[in-house]
Design a protein around this motif. Structure first.
Motif, PDB file in Angstrom:
ATOM      1  N   LYS A 106      12.552   4.300  -4.392  1.00 19.27           N
ATOM      2  CA  LYS A 106      11.167   3.992  -4.785  1.00 19.27           C
ATOM      3  C   LYS A 106      10.500   5.226  -5.402  1.00 19.27           C
ATOM      4  O   LYS A 106       9.722   5.116  -6.357  1.00 19.27           O
ATOM      5  CB  LYS A 106      10.363   3.528  -3.572  1.00 19.27           C
ATOM      6  CG  LYS A 106      10.846   2.243  -2.932  1.00 19.27           C
ATOM      7  CD  LYS A 106      10.522   1.043  -3.790  1.00 19.27           C
ATOM      8  CE  LYS A 106      10.936  -0.252  -3.111  1.00 19.27           C
ATOM      9  NZ  LYS A 106      10.705  -1.431  -3.992  1.00 19.27           N
ATOM     10  N   ILE A 107      10.812   6.402  -4.843  1.00 18.96           N
ATOM     11  CA  ILE A 107      10.249   7.649  -5.374  1.00 18.96           C
ATOM     12  C   ILE A 107      10.771   7.890  -6.784  1.00 18.96           C
ATOM     13  O   ILE A 107      10.033   8.284  -7.692  1.00 18.96           O
ATOM     14  CB  ILE A 107      10.595   8.834  -4.448  1.00 18.96           C
ATOM     15  CG1 ILE A 107      10.001   8.608  -3.048  1.00 18.96           C
ATOM     16  CG2 ILE A 107      10.089  10.149  -5.037  1.00 18.96           C
ATOM     17  CD1 ILE A 107      10.460   9.625  -2.013  1.00 18.96           C
TER      18      ILE A 107
ATOM     19  N   ALA B 159       0.849   4.015  -2.828  1.00 15.18           N
ATOM     20  CA  ALA B 159       0.595   5.421  -2.499  1.00 15.18           C
ATOM     21  C   ALA B 159       1.620   6.324  -3.167  1.00 15.18           C
ATOM     22  O   ALA B 159       1.293   7.425  -3.627  1.00 15.18           O
ATOM     23  CB  ALA B 159       0.622   5.619  -0.982  1.00 15.18           C
ATOM     24  N   ILE B 160       2.878   5.873  -3.232  1.00 19.44           N
ATOM     25  CA  ILE B 160       3.926   6.647  -3.905  1.00 19.44           C
ATOM     26  C   ILE B 160       3.589   6.790  -5.389  1.00 19.44           C
ATOM     27  O   ILE B 160       3.668   7.884  -5.961  1.00 19.44           O
ATOM     28  CB  ILE B 160       5.304   5.974  -3.716  1.00 19.44           C
ATOM     29  CG1 ILE B 160       5.759   6.093  -2.254  1.00 19.44           C
ATOM     30  CG2 ILE B 160       6.348   6.594  -4.652  1.00 19.44           C
ATOM     31  CD1 ILE B 160       7.028   5.313  -1.936  1.00 19.44           C
ATOM     32  N   LYS B 161       3.193   5.689  -6.023  1.00 21.58           N
ATOM     33  CA  LYS B 161       2.895   5.714  -7.466  1.00 21.58           C
ATOM     34  C   LYS B 161       1.693   6.606  -7.784  1.00 21.58           C
ATOM     35  O   LYS B 161       1.645   7.235  -8.844  1.00 21.58           O
ATOM     36  CB  LYS B 161       2.633   4.294  -7.964  1.00 21.58           C
ATOM     37  CG  LYS B 161       3.854   3.385  -7.924  1.00 21.58           C
ATOM     38  CD  LYS B 161       3.479   1.956  -8.297  1.00 21.58           C
ATOM     39  CE  LYS B 161       4.678   1.027  -8.157  1.00 21.58           C
ATOM     40  NZ  LYS B 161       4.316  -0.385  -8.426  1.00 21.58           N
ATOM     41  N   GLU B 162       0.717   6.659  -6.881  1.00 22.14           N
ATOM     42  CA  GLU B 162      -0.503   7.431  -7.131  1.00 22.14           C
ATOM     43  C   GLU B 162      -0.362   8.902  -6.764  1.00 22.14           C
ATOM     44  O   GLU B 162      -1.225   9.705  -7.102  1.00 22.14           O
ATOM     45  CB  GLU B 162      -1.669   6.831  -6.331  1.00 22.14           C
ATOM     46  CG  GLU B 162      -2.090   5.444  -6.797  1.00 22.14           C
ATOM     47  CD  GLU B 162      -3.202   4.871  -5.935  1.00 22.14           C
ATOM     48  OE1 GLU B 162      -3.478   5.435  -4.842  1.00 22.14           O
ATOM     49  OE2 GLU B 162      -3.801   3.860  -6.341  1.00 22.14           O
ATOM     50  N   ALA B 163       0.715   9.261  -6.066  1.00 20.87           N
ATOM     51  CA  ALA B 163       0.856  10.621  -5.541  1.00 20.87           C
ATOM     52  C   ALA B 163       1.252  11.620  -6.623  1.00 20.87           C
ATOM     53  O   ALA B 163       1.909  11.271  -7.608  1.00 20.87           O
ATOM     54  CB  ALA B 163       1.890  10.642  -4.416  1.00 20.87           C
TER      55      ALA B 163
ATOM     56  N   ARG C 274       0.830  -1.206   0.000  1.00 22.39           N
ATOM     57  CA  ARG C 274       0.000   0.000   0.000  1.00 22.39           C
ATOM     58  C   ARG C 274       0.864   1.256   0.000  1.00 22.39           C
ATOM     59  O   ARG C 274       0.526   2.254  -0.636  1.00 22.39           O
ATOM     60  CB  ARG C 274      -0.939   0.008   1.205  1.00 22.39           C
ATOM     61  CG  ARG C 274      -2.095  -0.937   1.083  1.00 22.39           C
ATOM     62  CD  ARG C 274      -3.081  -0.514  -0.015  1.00 22.39           C
ATOM     63  NE  ARG C 274      -3.792   0.694   0.344  1.00 22.39           N
ATOM     64  CZ  ARG C 274      -3.754   1.826  -0.359  1.00 22.39           C
ATOM     65  NH1 ARG C 274      -3.033   1.902  -1.467  1.00 22.39           N
ATOM     66  NH2 ARG C 274      -4.451   2.880   0.020  1.00 22.39           N
ATOM     67  N   THR C 275       2.003   1.214   0.698  1.00 21.14           N
ATOM     68  CA  THR C 275       2.902   2.369   0.700  1.00 21.14           C
ATOM     69  C   THR C 275       3.489   2.593  -0.687  1.00 21.14           C
ATOM     70  O   THR C 275       3.536   3.726  -1.182  1.00 21.14           O
ATOM     71  CB  THR C 275       4.035   2.176   1.734  1.00 21.14           C
ATOM     72  OG1 THR C 275       3.461   2.065   3.041  1.00 21.14           O
ATOM     73  CG2 THR C 275       4.998   3.346   1.709  1.00 21.14           C
ATOM     74  N   GLU C 276       3.931   1.527  -1.329  1.00 20.44           N
ATOM     75  CA  GLU C 276       4.486   1.650  -2.682  1.00 20.44           C
ATOM     76  C   GLU C 276       3.418   2.131  -3.659  1.00 20.44           C
ATOM     77  O   GLU C 276       3.704   2.939  -4.554  1.00 20.44           O
ATOM     78  CB  GLU C 276       5.071   0.308  -3.131  1.00 20.44           C
ATOM     79  CG  GLU C 276       6.321  -0.088  -2.330  1.00 20.44           C
ATOM     80  CD  GLU C 276       6.866  -1.448  -2.730  1.00 20.44           C
ATOM     81  OE1 GLU C 276       6.142  -2.192  -3.441  1.00 20.44           O
ATOM     82  OE2 GLU C 276       7.998  -1.780  -2.339  1.00 20.44           O
TER      83      GLU C 276
END
Length: 449
Positions: free
Chosen positions: A287-288, A260-264, A256-258
Motif C-alpha cells: 500500500k505504501i 492516511a498513507i496517501k496523505e502522508a 481511513r488508514t489507506e
C-alpha cells in the motif's frame, strides 16, 4: 493554534458534526455508542481563522451505556481534550432532551473553567428548534443544529470564532510534516506515539482493534523559528481481509488508514522484531509503494528480540531479503518499553522527508546516467540497444525522473533497476521512492541534437 473540542455523551452526533465542520469524512460515523475512542483531530479553517478541531469519544460514566471495556480510557482522552481547548462545544441530542448524563458532562466541563457552548444537535428542521430551549437552563449559549442537514452550523461557528483568543503567528506551523504510523493490529503503533510524546496521547490496550479512527497528533521539537513541527497520524491496525468483520466500522477504519498513507509525507511501518515481516506486513508495504510515499521501517519490541538472541547484524539482511521491494526504506530497531532508539526514529523520518523533496541538479543527474551506461551497456533486444539521450527530474515527493530515449521498449526491468541503484548511489535518497519513466524522443528532437 486554537483548539476547539466536541464533547458529550455517546451517540449525540459529535463525529457527524465534526465531519460537517471539517467538510470532509474524517471521523467514523456509525449508529452505535462507543465507536469513537481516541481524540480525532483536524486542522480546519473557519471564517478565516485556523483551528484544531477535536472529536472525542462519548463520555459514559456507566458501562451499560456503551458496553465498551475501554470506557475509562475514552473518558480520560476526552478530559485531556477539554484541558487543551480554547473552547468546548458540548453536543447534546435535542430529540432526547436533557438526560442525567448530559447534565453530568456539562457540569464537569464547566468545572474545568474552559469556555463552552451547547450544540443542540438533531434539530433537523425549524419545527425542532424549540427543543433546544430546554438546555438553556444550564446558563450556556445554546445553538439548534443539525449535522446531518447542515442547519445552524454557521451561527455556531460564528460564535466560536468570536470567542477565540488572538491567533499565534508562526510560519513554521503552516505545513507540519505528516507522518502516518501503520502496521498490523497490536504492532505497537499507539504505544510508539505515547512513548515519543512522553504522554498518554492515544489509547493503548492489548485488545486488537482499539484504534479505529486515524488519530492526528501534533508534535514539535524545539521552539521558535527553528522548531520542527510534525503531525503524527495513528491508524487502525490493518487486518487481513479474511479476518475483517463485515461491519461498517472495520471497513471505514481500513479506508481511513489507506487515506492516511496517501496523505502522508512519510509512512512509518511498524513490524514485530520477534516475528519478522509477515504476509500482512508485506501487503501493508505494498500500500505504501502504491501511494509512492517515503517510508521508514520500525522493528518494534527489539528488547524482546534481543532476549531471544537476535542481533541487528543478523536481522537486517534477513529483513531486506524478505522485503526487497522496500529496500530504499531505512530500518530502525527500537523498543517502546525501554525507549531504545526512539529518538533515532525522528532522525530517520527527517532524512526520508528530506530525500523525498531533494532537488536533483540536471547536470549531475545526466553525468551519473552517462557513467552508468558506460560502465554497463543495456542488453540487446532484437538487434537494438537502449540509448539514453538525457534525463530530467520532473517532480519530488515522489521523486520522479523522465529519461528521453530512442525506444522505451528496449529497456528491461533489470536494467531499469540498475539505473535506479546508480542514481540512489549518487544522491542517497534514503527512504524516498524513485520512479523512472522513459519517453521516446521525437525524430525532430534527434535531428536537432
Amino acid at each position: 493554534m486554537n483548539v476547539v473540542s466536541l464533547v458529550g455523551r455517546p451517540n449525540t452526533g459529535k463525529s457527524a458534526l465534526f465531519n460537517r465542520i471539517a467538510k470532509k469524512r474524517v471521523a467514523i460515523v456509525f449508529d452505535q455508542p462507543g465507536v469513537t475512542r481516541d481524540r480525532v483531530t483536524r486542522e480546519v479553517e473557519v471564517l478565516g481563522r485556523k483551528i484544531m478541531l477535536v472529536d472525542t469519544g462519548g463520555i459514559a460514566f456507566d458501562k451499560r451505556v456503551t458496553n465498551d471495556p475501554l470506557d475509562n480510557e475514552t473518558r480520560n482522552q476526552a478530559a485531556l481534550a477539554v484541558e487543551d481547548s480554547a473552547i468546548c462545544i458540548i453536543v447534546v441530542d435535542a430529540r432526547e432532551g436533557i438526560t442525567p448524563l448530559d447534565a453530568e458532562v456539562i457540569k464537569r466541563v464547566r468545572e474545568s473553567g474552559v469556555p463552552c457552548v451547547i450544540a443542540a444537535n438533531k434539530c433537523d428542521n425549524a419545527d425542532d428548534d424549540w427543543r433546544a430551549g430546554e438546555f438553556e437552563r444550564f446558563g450556556l449559549k445554546v445553538f439548534p443544529t443539525s449535522a446531518e442537514h447542515s442547519r445552524g452550523i454557521d451561527s455556531l461557528l460564528g460564535d466560536i470564532v468570536s470567542k477565540l483568543p488572538p491567533a499565534e503567528e508562526n510560519e513554521t506551523k503552516k505545513r507540519p510534516l505528516r507522518v502516518a504510523v501503520v502496521g498490523r493490529p497490536n504492532a505497537g503503533k499507539s504505544s510508539y506515539i505515547n512513548r515519543l510524546l512522553k504522554a498518554p496521547r492515544v489509547i493503548v490496550s492489548e485488545i486488537a482493534g482499539t484504534t479505529r479512527d486515524a488519530v492526528e497528533v501534533p508534535f514539535s521539537i524545539g521552539s521558535g523559528p527553528e522548531a520542527r513541527h510534525y503531525m503524527l497520524v495513528d491508524t487502525a491496525g490493518m487486518k487481513p481481509h479474511t479476518k475483517m468483520s463485515k461491519t461498517s466500522v472495520d471497513n471505514f477504519s481500513l479506508f481511513r488508514t489507506e487515506e492516511a498513507i496517501k496523505e502522508a509525507d512519510v509512512v512509518l511501518l511498524l513490524i514485530d522484531a520477534r516475528m519478522g515481516p509477515t504476509m500482512q506486513d508485506k501487503r501493508i508495504a505494498g500500500k505504501i509503494l502504491e501511494a509512492n510515499r517515503a517510508a521508514v521501517i520500525l522493528c518494534q519490541k527489539w528488547d524482546l528480540a534481543q532476549e531471544d538472541g537476535v542481533t541487528e547484524t543478523k536481522a537486517l539482511p534477513a529483513l531486506r531479503q524478505m522485503m526487497p521491494f522496500l529496500n530504499f526504506a531505512p530500518v530502525v530497531f527500537c523498543s517502546n518499553k525501554s525507549g531504545y532508539n526512539i529518538r533515532r526514529t525522528i532522525e530517520a523520518i527527517d532524512r526520508a522527508a528530506a530525500s523525498a523533496g531533494e532537488k536533483l541538479p540536471t547536470g549531475i543527474l545526466n553525468r551519473t546516467l552517462v557513467s552508468a551506461t558506460k560502465k554497463t551497456l543495456s542488453p540487446m533486444i532484437k538487434g537494438k540497444r537502449l540509448k539514453i539521450y538525457y534525463g530530467l527530474q520532473v517532480s519530488t515527493n515522489p521523486q520522479t525522473i523522465r529519461l528521453f530515449v530512442n525506444d522505451p521498449k528496449l529497456v528491461t526491468p533489470a536494467y531499469l533497476s540498475f539505473l535506479e541503484k546508480n542514481v540512489r548511489a549518487r544522491f542517497g535518497l534514503e527512504g524516498a521512492p524513485l520512479r523512472i519513466f522513459l519517453k521516446a524522443r521525437s525524430r525532430k528532437g534527434q535531428d536537432n541534437a
